[in-house]
Motif scaffolding. Structure first.
Motif, PDB file in Angstrom:
ATOM      1  N   ASP A  54      -4.169   1.066  -2.087  1.00 15.22           N
ATOM      2  CA  ASP A  54      -3.949  -0.287  -1.585  1.00 15.22           C
ATOM      3  C   ASP A  54      -3.901  -1.307  -2.711  1.00 15.22           C
ATOM      4  O   ASP A  54      -4.648  -1.227  -3.675  1.00 15.22           O
ATOM      5  CB  ASP A  54      -5.087  -0.650  -0.627  1.00 15.22           C
ATOM      6  CG  ASP A  54      -5.031  -2.090  -0.171  1.00 15.22           C
ATOM      7  OD1 ASP A  54      -4.016  -2.465   0.442  1.00 15.22           O
ATOM      8  OD2 ASP A  54      -6.001  -2.834  -0.424  1.00 15.22           O
ATOM      9  N   ILE A  63       0.855  -1.179   0.000  1.00 17.87           N
ATOM     10  CA  ILE A  63       0.000   0.000   0.000  1.00 17.87           C
ATOM     11  C   ILE A  63       0.892   1.230   0.000  1.00 17.87           C
ATOM     12  O   ILE A  63       1.959   1.217   0.616  1.00 17.87           O
ATOM     13  CB  ILE A  63      -0.949  -0.004   1.226  1.00 17.87           C
ATOM     14  CG1 ILE A  63      -1.975   1.129   1.160  1.00 17.87           C
ATOM     15  CG2 ILE A  63      -0.175   0.027   2.530  1.00 17.87           C
ATOM     16  CD1 ILE A  63      -3.079   1.010   2.206  1.00 17.87           C
ATOM     17  N   ASP A 105      -3.070  -5.784   7.476  1.00 22.54           N
ATOM     18  CA  ASP A 105      -3.121  -4.709   8.472  1.00 22.54           C
ATOM     19  C   ASP A 105      -1.741  -4.327   8.991  1.00 22.54           C
ATOM     20  O   ASP A 105      -1.454  -3.145   9.185  1.00 22.54           O
ATOM     21  CB  ASP A 105      -4.007  -5.109   9.656  1.00 22.54           C
ATOM     22  CG  ASP A 105      -5.490  -4.955   9.367  1.00 22.54           C
ATOM     23  OD1 ASP A 105      -5.837  -4.525   8.246  1.00 22.54           O
ATOM     24  OD2 ASP A 105      -6.302  -5.262  10.259  1.00 22.54           O
ATOM     25  N   TYR A 120     -13.096  -4.717   2.264  1.00 28.98           N
ATOM     26  CA  TYR A 120     -12.173  -4.430   3.359  1.00 28.98           C
ATOM     27  C   TYR A 120     -11.894  -2.949   3.591  1.00 28.98           C
ATOM     28  O   TYR A 120     -11.056  -2.612   4.433  1.00 28.98           O
ATOM     29  CB  TYR A 120     -10.839  -5.151   3.120  1.00 28.98           C
ATOM     30  CG  TYR A 120     -10.985  -6.638   2.999  1.00 28.98           C
ATOM     31  CD1 TYR A 120     -11.298  -7.410   4.109  1.00 28.98           C
ATOM     32  CD2 TYR A 120     -10.842  -7.277   1.773  1.00 28.98           C
ATOM     33  CE1 TYR A 120     -11.447  -8.790   4.001  1.00 28.98           C
ATOM     34  CE2 TYR A 120     -10.986  -8.653   1.655  1.00 28.98           C
ATOM     35  CZ  TYR A 120     -11.284  -9.402   2.773  1.00 28.98           C
ATOM     36  OH  TYR A 120     -11.437 -10.762   2.667  1.00 28.98           O
ATOM     37  N   VAL A 132      -0.139  -2.123   6.470  1.00 21.13           N
ATOM     38  CA  VAL A 132      -0.798  -0.811   6.456  1.00 21.13           C
ATOM     39  C   VAL A 132      -0.259   0.044   7.596  1.00 21.13           C
ATOM     40  O   VAL A 132       0.146   1.195   7.395  1.00 21.13           O
ATOM     41  CB  VAL A 132      -2.331  -0.958   6.565  1.00 21.13           C
ATOM     42  CG1 VAL A 132      -2.995   0.396   6.746  1.00 21.13           C
ATOM     43  CG2 VAL A 132      -2.900  -1.674   5.344  1.00 21.13           C
ATOM     44  N   SER A 148      -8.715   1.111  -3.658  1.00 22.93           N
ATOM     45  CA  SER A 148      -8.359  -0.292  -3.459  1.00 22.93           C
ATOM     46  C   SER A 148      -9.304  -1.181  -4.252  1.00 22.93           C
ATOM     47  O   SER A 148     -10.511  -0.936  -4.281  1.00 22.93           O
ATOM     48  CB  SER A 148      -8.462  -0.662  -1.972  1.00 22.93           C
ATOM     49  OG  SER A 148      -8.247  -2.042  -1.789  1.00 22.93           O
ATOM     50  N   ILE A 187      -9.438  -1.304   6.471  1.00 26.87           N
ATOM     51  CA  ILE A 187      -8.208  -0.607   6.091  1.00 26.87           C
ATOM     52  C   ILE A 187      -8.196   0.796   6.703  1.00 26.87           C
ATOM     53  O   ILE A 187      -7.206   1.230   7.301  1.00 26.87           O
ATOM     54  CB  ILE A 187      -8.063  -0.537   4.555  1.00 26.87           C
ATOM     55  CG1 ILE A 187      -7.889  -1.938   3.970  1.00 26.87           C
ATOM     56  CG2 ILE A 187      -6.899   0.364   4.161  1.00 26.87           C
ATOM     57  CD1 ILE A 187      -8.072  -2.019   2.465  1.00 26.87           C
ATOM     58  N   LEU A 236      -9.323   6.407   0.116  1.00 27.05           N
ATOM     59  CA  LEU A 236      -8.817   5.062  -0.139  1.00 27.05           C
ATOM     60  C   LEU A 236      -9.145   4.618  -1.552  1.00 27.05           C
ATOM     61  O   LEU A 236     -10.292   4.710  -1.987  1.00 27.05           O
ATOM     62  CB  LEU A 236      -9.442   4.074   0.860  1.00 27.05           C
ATOM     63  CG  LEU A 236      -9.137   2.595   0.650  1.00 27.05           C
ATOM     64  CD1 LEU A 236      -7.641   2.308   0.837  1.00 27.05           C
ATOM     65  CD2 LEU A 236      -9.973   1.740   1.582  1.00 27.05           C
TER      66      LEU A 236
END
Length: 90
Positions: A69, A18, A74, A43, A77, A37, A47, A35
């Protein structure tokens, strides 16, 4: 709470990674997360929660965050958020 002074970035566009970019936001703006992704529908909430948790742990109250992403876990991230914040404070 401490602030960030300039934009900071960490991560790559490789699979399972990411890119996180954090930038200063005006006081009281809170944390705003954009975000992108392919798994945002499934998700995205998780995230964003991981990003916000890490920022809170690092003492950041006001920030504009862009996250691109590619299927990161996780732990990845959070590591990218931490590195981006450290670079924004340097």
């Amino acid at each position: 709470m401490s602030t960030i002074s300039k934009p900071g970035q960490a991560g790559t566009l490789e699979s399972s990674d990411i890119i996180i970019t954090v930038a200063p936001a005006p006081p009281g703006a809170d944390i705003v997360i954009e975000l992108v992704s392919p798994v945002a529908k499934q998700y995205g909430k998780q995230i964003k929660q991981a990003i916000k948790e890490e920022l809170t742990e690092l003492g950041v109250a006001d920030a504009a965050v862009q996250a691109n992403d590619k299927g990161a876990l996780d732990c990845t991230v959070k590591a990218r958020v931490k590195t981006a914040v450290e670079r924004s404070r340097a």
